[in-house]
Design a protein around this motif. Structure first.
Motif, PDB file in Angstrom:
ATOM      1  N   GLU A   6       0.712  -1.704  -0.183  1.00  0.00           N
ATOM      2  CA  GLU A   6      -0.274  -0.003   0.016  1.00  0.00           C
ATOM      3  C   GLU A   6       0.606   1.629  -0.194  1.00  0.00           C
ATOM      4  O   GLU A   6       0.787   2.048  -0.763  1.00  0.00           O
ATOM      5  CB  GLU A   6      -0.762   0.142   1.301  1.00  0.00           C
ATOM      6  N   ARG A  10       1.125   4.529  -3.010  1.00  0.00           N
ATOM      7  CA  ARG A  10       0.848   5.477  -2.640  1.00  0.00           C
ATOM      8  C   ARG A  10       2.445   6.493  -3.121  1.00  0.00           C
ATOM      9  O   ARG A  10       1.713   7.896  -3.788  1.00  0.00           O
ATOM     10  CB  ARG A  10       0.634   5.531  -0.676  1.00  0.00           C
ATOM     11  N   THR A  60      -6.233   3.706  -1.240  1.00  0.00           N
ATOM     12  CA  THR A  60      -5.642   2.490  -1.056  1.00  0.00           C
ATOM     13  C   THR A  60      -5.496   1.398  -1.488  1.00  0.00           C
ATOM     14  O   THR A  60      -6.390   0.683  -2.418  1.00  0.00           O
ATOM     15  CB  THR A  60      -6.343   2.257   0.666  1.00  0.00           C
TER      16      THR A  60
END
Length: 168
Positions: A6, A10, A60
Motif C-alpha cells: 500500500e 501511494r 489504498t
C-alpha cells in the motif's frame, strides 16, 4: 506485507502527481498554481479528486482489492494537467506547459482513437487529406485545438518531405 505494498502504491501515485494525476473539484478557482504548489499530491492533496468525487486518500490497497477504486478512478483528468502546466509556466518552462495543455486535450479522446491517430501520424501511413480529416475531428469533435494544429503541421511537413501515403 500488504502495508508495504500500500505504501508503494501511494508513493507511485504521489510521484505521478508530481507530473500528472487526477485532480478536479478541489482546485481553487481563479488561483494559479506556482512552483510552491509542487508536488500537488504532497502540498494540496485536497485538490485531487479521482473517479466520481473520490478523494486521493481513498486510493489504498484495500480499496483497490475490494473494487472501490478501479482503473477508471486512476485516469488522469484535464484539470490537474492544466494545473501542472501552470506550475511549469510559472517556473519559466513554457514548453512543458504546452505539453501539459496538449495532454489535457487528449484526455477527451478515447484511448483507441489516440492509438489510431498515433499510427496515422507515422510516415507513409496517411494521405494529406486523411491527416487533415483527423485534425478537423480533433478540433470539432473533441475541442482539441492544440492537437489539431499539431496534426495539420505534420500534414504540411510530411507533404514537403514526401512522407505521405503513396510517396514511397
Amino acid at each position: 506485507m500488504s502495508e508495504s505494498v500500500e505504501l508503494l502504491v501511494r508513493k507511485i501515485l504521489e510521484e505521478m502527481n508530481g507530473h500528472d494525476k487526477p485532480v478536479t473539484s478541489g482546485l481553487p478557482k481563479g488561483t494559479e498554481a506556482t512552483a510552491a504548489d509542487y508536488p500537488i499530491a504532497q502540498k494540496h492533496p485536497d485538490w485531487i479528486v479521482v473517479g466520481d468525487n473520490k478523494k486521493f486518500e481513498d486510493i489504498t490497497l484495500e480499496n483497490i482489492v475490494n473494487g472501490s477504486i478501479t482503473s477508471k478512478d486512476l485516469r488522469i483528468k484535464p484539470e490537474i494537467l492544466l494545473k501542472q502546466g501552470e506550475i511549469a509556466r510559472n517556473a519559466g518552462r513554457e514548453a512543458i506547459e504546452y505539453n501539459f495543455s496538449r495532454a489535457a486535450e487528449l484526455t477527451k479522446v478515447p484511448d483507441e482513437r489516440v492509438l489510431e491517430i498515433y499510427n496515422a501520424l507515422r510516415p507513409y501511413r496517411s494521405s494529406k487529406q486523411e491527416l487533415l480529416d483527423i485534425a478537423n475531428e480533433l478540433e470539432n469533435v473533441y475541442g482539441a485545438k492544440i492537437c489539431s494544429g499539431f496534426v495539420r503541421e505534420a500534414a504540411e511537413h510530411y507533404e514537403r518531405r514526401k512522407k505521405l501515403k503513396g510517396d514511397n
